[in-house]
Design a protein around this motif. Structure first.
Motif, PDB file in Angstrom:
ATOM      1  N   THR A 190       1.731 -31.055 -14.157  1.00  0.00           N
ATOM      2  CA  THR A 190       0.946 -32.116 -13.538  1.00  0.00           C
ATOM      3  C   THR A 190       1.696 -33.441 -13.590  1.00  0.00           C
ATOM      4  O   THR A 190       1.743 -34.180 -12.607  1.00  0.00           O
ATOM      5  CB  THR A 190      -0.402 -32.258 -14.258  1.00  0.00           C
ATOM      6  N   LYS A 209       4.331 -33.642 -10.936  1.00  0.00           N
ATOM      7  CA  LYS A 209       3.775 -33.904  -9.607  1.00  0.00           C
ATOM      8  C   LYS A 209       3.346 -35.348  -9.475  1.00  0.00           C
ATOM      9  O   LYS A 209       3.592 -36.012  -8.471  1.00  0.00           O
ATOM     10  CB  LYS A 209       2.576 -32.996  -9.355  1.00  0.00           C
ATOM     11  N   LEU A 210       2.688 -35.838 -10.521  1.00  0.00           N
ATOM     12  CA  LEU A 210       2.205 -37.213 -10.473  1.00  0.00           C
ATOM     13  C   LEU A 210       3.364 -38.191 -10.396  1.00  0.00           C
ATOM     14  O   LEU A 210       3.279 -39.210  -9.718  1.00  0.00           O
ATOM     15  CB  LEU A 210       1.335 -37.520 -11.694  1.00  0.00           C
ATOM     16  N   MET A 214       4.632 -38.283  -6.996  1.00  0.00           N
ATOM     17  CA  MET A 214       3.635 -39.016  -6.222  1.00  0.00           C
ATOM     18  C   MET A 214       3.772 -40.511  -6.427  1.00  0.00           C
ATOM     19  O   MET A 214       3.762 -41.286  -5.490  1.00  0.00           O
ATOM     20  CB  MET A 214       2.271 -38.583  -6.739  1.00  0.00           C
ATOM     21  N   LEU A 229       4.519 -43.210  -3.653  1.00  0.00           N
ATOM     22  CA  LEU A 229       3.604 -44.331  -3.399  1.00  0.00           C
ATOM     23  C   LEU A 229       4.346 -45.654  -3.501  1.00  0.00           C
ATOM     24  O   LEU A 229       4.179 -46.549  -2.672  1.00  0.00           O
ATOM     25  CB  LEU A 229       2.467 -44.331  -4.429  1.00  0.00           C
ATOM     26  N   MET A 233       3.992 -42.885   8.451  1.00  0.00           N
ATOM     27  CA  MET A 233       4.334 -41.579   8.987  1.00  0.00           C
ATOM     28  C   MET A 233       5.778 -41.512   9.485  1.00  0.00           C
ATOM     29  O   MET A 233       6.332 -40.444   9.667  1.00  0.00           O
ATOM     30  CB  MET A 233       3.392 -41.207  10.132  1.00  0.00           C
ATOM     31  N   PHE A 272       7.964 -40.867   2.728  1.00  0.00           N
ATOM     32  CA  PHE A 272       6.522 -40.606   2.774  1.00  0.00           C
ATOM     33  C   PHE A 272       6.260 -39.186   3.257  1.00  0.00           C
ATOM     34  O   PHE A 272       5.424 -38.470   2.697  1.00  0.00           O
ATOM     35  CB  PHE A 272       5.850 -41.604   3.707  1.00  0.00           C
ATOM     36  N   MET A 299       6.873 -36.784   0.576  1.00  0.00           N
ATOM     37  CA  MET A 299       5.759 -36.768  -0.375  1.00  0.00           C
ATOM     38  C   MET A 299       4.635 -35.897   0.160  1.00  0.00           C
ATOM     39  O   MET A 299       3.994 -35.151  -0.580  1.00  0.00           O
ATOM     40  CB  MET A 299       5.289 -38.198  -0.613  1.00  0.00           C
ATOM     41  N   LEU A 300       4.411 -36.010   1.464  1.00  0.00           N
ATOM     42  CA  LEU A 300       3.381 -35.167   2.078  1.00  0.00           C
ATOM     43  C   LEU A 300       3.703 -33.692   1.871  1.00  0.00           C
ATOM     44  O   LEU A 300       2.813 -32.894   1.588  1.00  0.00           O
ATOM     45  CB  LEU A 300       3.285 -35.447   3.575  1.00  0.00           C
ATOM     46  N   ALA A 350       2.870 -32.744  -1.630  1.00  0.00           N
ATOM     47  CA  ALA A 350       1.421 -32.677  -1.846  1.00  0.00           C
ATOM     48  C   ALA A 350       0.816 -31.479  -1.145  1.00  0.00           C
ATOM     49  O   ALA A 350      -0.098 -30.840  -1.654  1.00  0.00           O
ATOM     50  CB  ALA A 350       0.763 -33.957  -1.342  1.00  0.00           C
ATOM     51  N   GLY A 351       1.330 -31.180   0.045  1.00  0.00           N
ATOM     52  CA  GLY A 351       0.733 -30.116   0.840  1.00  0.00           C
ATOM     53  C   GLY A 351       1.206 -28.738   0.442  1.00  0.00           C
ATOM     54  O   GLY A 351       0.604 -27.751   0.815  1.00  0.00           O
ATOM     55  N   ARG A 358      -0.739 -24.443  -1.767  1.00  0.00           N
ATOM     56  CA  ARG A 358      -2.067 -24.452  -2.364  1.00  0.00           C
ATOM     57  C   ARG A 358      -2.571 -23.023  -2.406  1.00  0.00           C
ATOM     58  O   ARG A 358      -2.881 -22.433  -1.387  1.00  0.00           O
ATOM     59  CB  ARG A 358      -3.052 -25.347  -1.592  1.00  0.00           C
ATOM     60  N   PRO A 359      -2.637 -22.445  -3.592  1.00  0.00           N
ATOM     61  CA  PRO A 359      -3.098 -21.063  -3.706  1.00  0.00           C
ATOM     62  C   PRO A 359      -4.606 -21.015  -3.515  1.00  0.00           C
ATOM     63  O   PRO A 359      -5.333 -21.627  -4.280  1.00  0.00           O
ATOM     64  CB  PRO A 359      -2.722 -20.694  -5.146  1.00  0.00           C
ATOM     65  N   GLN A 360      -5.065 -20.298  -2.478  1.00  0.00           N
ATOM     66  CA  GLN A 360      -6.515 -20.354  -2.211  1.00  0.00           C
ATOM     67  C   GLN A 360      -7.292 -19.450  -3.161  1.00  0.00           C
ATOM     68  O   GLN A 360      -7.905 -18.473  -2.785  1.00  0.00           O
ATOM     69  CB  GLN A 360      -6.840 -20.030  -0.752  1.00  0.00           C
TER      70      GLN A 360
END
Lengths: 149, 149
Positions: free
Chosen positions: A92, A95-96, A99, A103, A115, A120, A123-124, A127-128, A131-133
DNA sequence: GCTTGACCTCAAGTGAACTTCAAGTGGCAG
DNA sequence: CTGCCACTTGAAGTTCACTTGAGGTCAAGC
């Protein structure tokens, strides 16, 4: 002093009395008795509350924290669990940190729109990414929550 | 391709369709029209969803994130707000790092009980320190939430 | 033409962690 | 003894971010 009442614990711990009652109800703390209707707490409730706060910051739910106290009322924290949480915390943090850097860059970035800034957009991607659903029903609640009030 | 339907967006973003509908309702994303009853989304919804995920990870609420999109629909994020969030993130990271180190120590600590370990007690002090009781009513929700699912 | 299945809407439910409320109690000052 | 006020209780309410469920629609396939 043989027991502080709830108001004193609340004052010393910086928590509202309602929270202390809530914690007691949840089995996170215990009062040593009553004076009239009023709960009396031993002074060892204070480090215990500190430990609870710590656990929350580290991302444990109240339920998990409750499980960390042994039958004797003293913390009996599984060392494997601790190490696992430390690792999770470490991921964590990474990642932070990414981030934060993103930022911070975005805050001074000369690109007309965020954009259009490669940093940036990178970073997207971070972040994206992946993501394990793994959320079949009703919030998984294994991750960090409400860190840093 | 002139518009993906909700299932495709869901698949690509790794989010359930219900979440996409919820986000649309909240004004976080917009569909470009319908084919029959079905929503059509422009492909730019994908970076937008990535930005939403990013904002969440960084500790913004959905409401705050919604405010980050300008009237033109493109992100118009206040740079001051970004810098402030970066600073907040930085403080959080420092606390978490201290916590991680404490946890890691506790996991291997030879003391019979964690409470007898000076490192653990130091961690408690860090965690218990300075809680500003700025929570007058109904969840403040300014801090980090649900980081690292 | 009918079934199927993926989408639709709107309302209600979930879960964590508390807070708030109404009604009651206990101790102490006067 | 009376009033007061800080405390007590249990139940209900709050917030956030979704999810679930009931009942409906529509295009395609058999």
């Amino acid at each position: 002093m043989l027991g502080m009442d709830i108001a004193e614990v609340a004052r010393r711990a910086g928590l509202p009395a309602s929270t202390l009652r809530f914690y007691e109800e949840k089995g996170l703390i215990a009062s040593i008795g009553r004076r009239g209707l009023r709960r009396l707490f031993d002074s060892d409730v204070l480090p215990r509350l500190a430990l609870i706060a710590l656990g929350q910051r580290a991302g444990f739910s109240l339920e998990e924290i409750a499980g960390m106290f042994g039958a004797d009322g003293r913390p009996a924290i599984d060392r494997v669990q601790l190490a696992a949480k430390a690792d999770e915390l470490d991921r964590t943090i990474r990642k932070l940190a990414a981030m934060r850097d993103g930022l911070r860059h975005a805050a001074v970035c000369p690109a007309p729109s965020h954009m259009e800034c490669p940093t940036f957009r990178k970073m997207l991607r971070i972040a994206g990414a992946h993501r394990p659903q793994t959320a079949p029903a009703g919030r998984k609640q294994s991750g960090l929550k409400r860190i840093g009030r």
